[in-house]
Design an enzyme around this catalytic site. Sequence first.
Site, short mmCIF file in Angstrom:
data_model
loop_
_atom_site.label_atom_id
_atom_site.label_comp_id
_atom_site.label_asym_id
_atom_site.label_seq_id
_atom_site.Cartn_x
_atom_site.Cartn_y
_atom_site.Cartn_z
N GLY A 147 -20.00 7.03 -1.49
CA GLY A 147 -18.98 7.40 -2.45
C GLY A 147 -18.93 6.45 -3.62
N LYS A 148 -17.73 6.19 -4.12
CA LYS A 148 -17.57 5.41 -5.33
C LYS A 148 -18.19 4.02 -5.20
CE LYS A 148 -13.04 6.18 -5.48
NZ LYS A 148 -11.63 6.17 -5.95
N VAL A 149 -17.99 3.36 -4.08
CA VAL A 149 -18.51 2.01 -3.88
C VAL A 149 -19.96 2.04 -3.42
CG1 VAL A 149 -18.24 -0.15 -2.60
CG2 VAL A 149 -16.22 1.09 -3.40
N GLY A 150 -20.26 2.90 -2.46
CA GLY A 150 -21.60 2.95 -1.90
C GLY A 150 -22.69 3.19 -2.93
N LYS A 196 0.86 -1.18 0.00
CA LYS A 196 0.00 0.00 0.00
C LYS A 196 0.89 1.22 0.00
CE LYS A 196 -4.52 0.94 0.34
NZ LYS A 196 -5.63 0.20 -0.29
N GLY A 223 -21.61 5.76 3.86
CA GLY A 223 -20.73 6.20 2.79
C GLY A 223 -21.31 5.95 1.43
#
Length: 352
Positions: free
Chosen positions: A178-181, A76, A176
């Site tokens: 965002g992109k995934v939610g 990471k 959340g």
Amino acid sequence: MGVFQTSHEQVVFCHDQQSGLRAIIAVYSTALGPALGGTRFYPYASEDEALHDVLELSRGMAYKNALAGLDLGGGKAVIWGDPDRDKSEPLLRAYGRFVQSLGGRYYTACDVGTYVRDMDVVAKETRFVTGRSESHGGAGDSSVLTAYGVFQGMRAAAEHRWGAPTLAGRRVGIAGLGKVGKHLTKHLLDDGASVVATDVSERARDWAAATYPQVELVDGNDDLIAAPIDVYAPCALGGALNDDSVPLLQAKIVAGAANNQLAHPGVEKLLAERDVLYVPDYVVNSGGVIQVADEIEGFNFARAKERAGRIYDTTKQILELASVEGVPPALAADRLAERRMAEVGRLRTILV
């Protein structure tokens, strides 16, 4: 995580004064192959906080990649700064130079604060980057299969808990949007679930209200945790499950996309004591890394989606193992991941 390995193989501090780059790359394990993990761009309060995050996230990636069946290790990177203010082409390209300097021991990709367009810039300085745009031969937005994998893990958890692999008629709380939610919301609604959600971003809440008016919005994560929901899906930053929040949790299943959802070791035991079925985050959120890993060999969406679909089977295996051995699912998942890293990693000692 378990005790397969107690220290990282390599930690690199990257600094370029002119561009303002301050980054840390952590390679936890290359037992299964080159380390793969995204780059998080975040305004940490201190370098110590950034270092702690990258060490935890890189270890999680090793376990995630092992359970996803990938021949890749765990790594990471974090860039310390405000992505809205500090991100620039020189900074991203300087970061790419540091990635290239590792000679292929680490492949990077998107994470919080970085996007496909950023990976295209990083790729101008290194070939060890995935999650690129489709116009550059990449996989595009990895959140698509991340959400798909979380949904598959949820289905397996629902089957384990309630006897049927569906969320139909269940109430799911998403922290959340965002992109995934966003993608996860659609999967759940299409499956017949009702969704209640929250996000710190007013823009994200407005999007949900306009796109899916049937989604109930609450003010914050504390309200969501205490709400009468069947499944809690943390899809923002980590640490949402802690000594204070677990006693308030109404859900009987926790399955979400956020990394490091447990604030500290031992929280999984608190969840088990309350009869909450916790599906380890690095099991169900591995669809994104499956997608970007597929890019390394020449991206094929159908192949990547089929692999991400196996998250359902992996989740079932882990939950069944946990039941048989009488341990929390997180410990069962650790054991499976460590077994694969040890057994397959050992083969590298055979000289060819």
